[in-house]
Structure formats: C-alpha cells, structure tokens
Write an enzyme that holds these catalytic residues in place. Sequence first.
Site, short mmCIF file in Angstrom:
data_model
loop_
_atom_site.label_atom_id
_atom_site.label_comp_id
_atom_site.label_asym_id
_atom_site.label_seq_id
_atom_site.Cartn_x
_atom_site.Cartn_y
_atom_site.Cartn_z
N PHE A 40 -15.60 5.09 7.09
CA PHE A 40 -14.22 5.38 6.65
C PHE A 40 -14.01 5.09 5.17
CE2 PHE A 40 -14.30 1.07 8.46
CZ PHE A 40 -13.77 0.31 7.43
N GLU A 64 -10.20 -11.19 -6.26
CA GLU A 64 -9.29 -10.04 -6.29
C GLU A 64 -8.21 -10.19 -7.37
OE1 GLU A 64 -9.70 -8.97 -1.53
OE2 GLU A 64 -7.85 -9.83 -2.28
N HIS A 118 -2.11 -5.13 1.72
CA HIS A 118 -3.39 -5.83 1.60
C HIS A 118 -3.08 -7.31 1.40
CE1 HIS A 118 -7.35 -7.11 0.28
NE2 HIS A 118 -6.72 -7.79 -0.66
N THR A 130 -5.89 -6.62 11.15
CA THR A 130 -6.24 -5.40 10.41
C THR A 130 -5.88 -4.13 11.20
OG1 THR A 130 -8.10 -6.61 9.46
CG2 THR A 130 -8.16 -4.20 9.29
N ARG A 162 2.00 -5.35 10.03
CA ARG A 162 1.07 -4.29 10.46
C ARG A 162 1.34 -3.86 11.89
NH1 ARG A 162 -4.53 -6.72 7.85
NH2 ARG A 162 -4.35 -5.75 5.79
N ARG A 171 -1.68 -13.72 5.48
CA ARG A 171 -2.43 -13.06 6.56
C ARG A 171 -1.61 -13.08 7.87
NH1 ARG A 171 -6.99 -9.99 5.20
NH2 ARG A 171 -7.68 -10.22 7.34
N LYS A 173 0.82 -1.21 0.00
CA LYS A 173 0.00 0.00 0.00
C LYS A 173 0.87 1.27 0.00
CE LYS A 173 -4.05 -2.02 2.38
NZ LYS A 173 -4.90 -1.90 3.59
N TYR A 228 -12.75 -2.81 -2.72
CA TYR A 228 -13.22 -2.65 -1.33
C TYR A 228 -14.75 -2.60 -1.24
CZ TYR A 228 -8.56 -1.86 0.66
OH TYR A 228 -7.27 -2.01 1.11
N ASN A 262 -2.15 0.18 6.99
CA ASN A 262 -1.57 -1.04 7.52
C ASN A 262 -0.70 -1.82 6.54
OD1 ASN A 262 -3.69 -1.79 5.97
ND2 ASN A 262 -4.93 -2.65 7.62
P1 IDP Z 1 -8.12 -6.55 5.91
O1 IDP Z 1 -7.30 -5.58 5.10
O2 IDP Z 1 -7.38 -7.02 7.14
O3 IDP Z 1 -8.67 -7.70 5.09
P2 IDP Z 1 -10.77 -5.32 5.78
O4 IDP Z 1 -11.84 -5.42 6.83
O5 IDP Z 1 -10.98 -6.04 4.50
O6 IDP Z 1 -9.39 -5.76 6.49
O7 IDP Z 1 -10.55 -3.77 5.51
C1 IDP Z 1 -9.83 -3.31 4.39
C2 IDP Z 1 -8.99 -2.11 4.80
O8 IDP Z 1 -9.85 -1.06 5.25
C3 IDP Z 1 -8.07 -2.38 5.98
O9 IDP Z 1 -6.86 -3.01 5.62
C4 IDP Z 1 -7.85 -0.98 6.51
O10 IDP Z 1 -6.92 -0.26 5.71
C5 IDP Z 1 -9.24 -0.35 6.34
N1 IDP Z 1 -10.09 -0.53 7.53
C6 IDP Z 1 -10.73 -1.68 7.90
N2 IDP Z 1 -11.46 -1.51 9.02
C7 IDP Z 1 -11.28 -0.22 9.37
C8 IDP Z 1 -11.81 0.57 10.47
O11 IDP Z 1 -12.57 0.10 11.33
N3 IDP Z 1 -11.41 1.87 10.51
C9 IDP Z 1 -10.57 2.41 9.59
N4 IDP Z 1 -10.06 1.71 8.55
C10 IDP Z 1 -10.41 0.41 8.42
MG MG Z 2 -10.06 -7.69 3.55
#
Ligand code: IDP
Ligand code: MG
Length: 171
Positions: free
Chosen positions: A58, A138, A127, A99, A110, A93, A10, A50, A124
């Site tokens: 957000f 994806e 992805h 996350t 992360r 992962r 990212k 997304y 973070n």
């Molecule tokens: P992941 O990346 O661990 O699979 P996802 O729930 O798919 O998590 O969320 C995608 C991305 O959205 C996250 O990597 C992060 O950058 C952002 N994100 C997810 N949840 C939150 C939140 O609660 N607040 C702010 N940003 C979030």
């Molecule tokens: Mg995800």
Amino acid sequence: MIENTLVLIKPDALQRNLTGHVVFRLAQAGLYIVGAKVVQVSDALAHEHYKHLRNKPFFPELIRYIKGELHGKLSSGVLAFVYRGENAVQKVRDVAGATHPEQADPKSLRGAYGRITTKGVMENVIHASSDPAEAQREIGLWFAPEEIVDLEPAVAGNASRSVPRKAKGGL
Ligand code: IDP
Ligand code: MG
C-alpha cells in the site's frame, strides 16, 4: 515525563473539517501546542516520513494520500503540530486509536472518523508518533528547531488565566 510528539491532521480530516475537533480532543487530554503550520508535503518528505513502510504493497497509495492527492485541491496539504505534555506520545496515540479504523475504539478519532479506501489505504484522520525516539526523528523532519516554542508546562497550563492578568498590568 514531559515529551514532544508530532501530530499531522491528514487530508481526509481536512476535507471533512475535523481540525477543530482534533485540536479540542488533544486539549482535553491535557496537551498543548508548541509548533504548528500548514505543509504542502513533498515527495521526499512523504517518503522519509513513512520510510518504515516502503516495502508494503500500500506504500505508493499511502504516499499519494499524505501528499493530499486523494482529497481534492482544498485538502492538498496537512496541518502539522508539535504537541507537548506529560506522556504526550502515548496520550496522543490513545486519542487517535488503533491504526486500523475498524479495530479502533469507536470513541477514538480513528474509530469514529477513519475508513479504508477501495484501494486499501487506511484513511485514519491523524498521524501520531509511535514512540519518543520516532517522535524526535519526525519532529526533526517536519519542523526547524526555531519553529518550536519553548513553553514550560506550568505556563501553558495557566495560559488562559495568565493572559488577562498580564494584560491588566499594561502589556
Ligand atoms: P500508525 O499511523 O498507527 O503509526 P503505521 O503502521 O505507522 O501506523 O502506518 C502509517 C500509516 O499507513 C497508517 O496510519 C495508515 O494510514 C497506513 N497503513 C498502515 N498499515 C496499513 C495497512 O495494512 N493497509 C493500508 N494502509 C495502512
Ligand atoms: Mg506509525
């Protein structure tokens, strides 16, 4: 089971020159690259990638983040990889960590390098596809089929040894 999974480095990680570190950690996990490119992320691609988060507060800032709009010109894209290997989805992962950067294991990418911005986006570092079905979806979004090399695990595992051997044979 041998799986493919999507990894995106990212914009926050690009800005901080973490690419080599990420690639090294994924190699240590026994995974290998079968697709790689730099992508300037379009609005449509960001939204499709997304889409499961489109109703979250957000979401608009997340779209700006993945498009590189928060990290300056030099980081205005992402590096996209398809990694392959045994249990690849879960292995990536694990290397990525949770996350939420503050809840992620400090030894994970992360946990070590992620942060939460003042606007509440979790920056973070990478992805990582969440499960094999999502990985397939994806990879189809980010890569054309011909951009993915059909390496076999045995060949990839022996890559460093087989190259000089072949070279001696006059290749
Ligand atoms: P992941 O990346 O661990 O699979 P996802 O729930 O798919 O998590 O969320 C995608 C991305 O959205 C996250 O990597 C992060 O950058 C952002 N994100 C997810 N949840 C939150 C939140 O609660 N607040 C702010 N940003 C979030
Ligand atoms: Mg995800």
